[in-house]
Design a protein around this motif. Structure first.
Motif, PDB file in Angstrom:
ATOM      1  N   ARG A 136       0.849  -1.129   0.007  1.00 33.95           N
ATOM      2  CA  ARG A 136       0.185   0.114  -0.031  1.00 33.95           C
ATOM      3  C   ARG A 136       0.811   1.335  -0.031  1.00 33.95           C
ATOM      4  O   ARG A 136       0.514   2.307  -0.592  1.00 33.95           O
ATOM      5  N   THR A 250      -6.579  -1.470  -4.417  1.00 35.61           N
ATOM      6  CA  THR A 250      -6.058  -0.622  -3.312  1.00 35.61           C
ATOM      7  C   THR A 250      -6.314   0.951  -3.773  1.00 35.61           C
ATOM      8  O   THR A 250      -6.611   1.543  -2.849  1.00 35.61           O
ATOM      9  N   SER A 315      -3.057  -6.341   2.510  1.00 30.82           N
ATOM     10  CA  SER A 315      -1.721  -5.684   2.693  1.00 30.82           C
ATOM     11  C   SER A 315      -0.789  -6.538   3.393  1.00 30.82           C
ATOM     12  O   SER A 315      -0.627  -7.693   3.790  1.00 30.82           O
TER      13      SER A 315
END
Length: 331
Positions: A136, A250, A315
């Motif tokens: 991320r 994301t 993640s």
């Protein structure tokens, strides 16, 4: 704990495999696990990410010395074809080779449940699923690049895009056909484009693509791709997981995928739109209908928001502990 975390041909490997290895090492760092990137038997675990001949040599000797061997199943014969020049010819003999190579492992790490199902036909070694994950932090601030990258490639919203190596297996023909079917929509494929490594059909598709279909080649900052694009189109025919897909989710992008087993975990109409791989005569029309639907900004926003929330489970922070558990169990 010390791990020999090895990627054979590391200086040459690119794409999803290389990205996965980068992610793995970040996760090992998060867990405080000591590792070396070179192959060595002076370790508690030998973790091979690409079972080339040198990895096989070390795996055999690690077993003789009682060092547990982990092999990542990034490569299968199923996803090897329609990639680069000569890969179709190599796919058939690759399967028995991989069966022997993966059979040397004490544990196989599969990036998805689909991949695990495929691999269970290769070797009897125990399998565990650990996603390649999404970094991320790598996408942080991507929105600030929107105007720069749209201007650079002359793209108007809503832009349909894809990120990754330009290879036929990932749905290149569908991508180009859709650009031809929807001349008022900009299509952009961000990723390395070295036609000397591609087959004739890939070269033809790229060279004969319509004016609204842009192949950018390598981009210096991949965040720009996710900034410039609005609808992530992933018509791939075969995929072990798809890191670029996780990155698009994301980034909160609306996603359109081919309805194949790999993406069974995605919910059609909730976090993506799925297009059933119907016969060739209907495929383009079906994908085009999905893209037309996403001309609605509200639908793009809803699907993108749900996708972003769904991506949190992938993640690196959420996944890192699984490697410690895997290694601990083997040691």
């Amino acid at each position: 704990m010390r791990v020999s975390h090895y990627l054979e041909f590391e200086e040459r490997v690119t794409g999803g495999i290389k990205e996965s290895v980068v992610h793995q090492r970040k996760m090992l760092d998060r867990e405080g696990i000591e590792y070396t990137t070179g192959p060595t038997l002076d370790a508690d675990v030998l973790h091979c990410n690409l079972m080339g001949p040198r990895s096989v040599w070390y795996a055999k000797r690690a077993r003789d010395r009682g060092v547990p061997v982990v092999a990542h199943t990034h490569v299968t014969a199923e996803d090897f074809g329609d990639s680069f020049r000569f890969t179709n010819a190599l796919a058939k003999p690759l399967r028995p080779y991989l069966g022997r190579a993966y059979g040397l492992a004490d544990a196989l790490v599969c990036p998805s449940e689909y991949n695990r199902g495929v691999i269970e036909g290769y070797a009897d070694a125990p399998t565990t699923v650990i996603s390649n994950g999404v970094d991320r932090g790598k996408l942080a601030g991507f929105e600030s690049l929107k105007d720069e990258y749209r201007e650079r490639y002359d793209l108007s919203p809503p832009t349909v895009f894809l990120v990754g190596h330009v290879i036929k297996r990932k749905g290149l023909e569908t991508f180009v056909d859709l650009a031809r079917e929807l001349p008022d929509v900009d299509f952009a494929w961000f990723g390395p484009l070295d036609l000397s490594l591609k087959g004739r059909e890939t070269t033809r598709l790229v060279e004969e693509s319509p004016d609204n279909c842009t192949f950018t080649g390598f981009v210096d900052d991949v965040r720009g791709a996710f900034a410039a694009g609005d609808v992530f189109l992933f018509p791939t025919h075969e995929e072990n997981e798809g890191i670029a897909l996780l990155e698009a989710m994301t980034a909160g992008k609306a996603v359109v995928v081919r309805d194949i087993e790999t993406f069974s975990w995605l919910d059609d109409g909730e976090d993506c739109l799925k297009v059933d791989p119907a016969d060739a005569g209907e495929e383009t029309a079906a994908f085009a209908d999905a893209i037309r639907r996403l001309g609605d900004p509200a639908l793009r926003e809803r699907l993108g928001s749900t996708a972003a929330a769904r991506s949190e489970a992938f993640s690196l922070d959420a996944l890192a502990e699984r490697y410690r558990s895997l290694y601990d169990g083997l040691i």
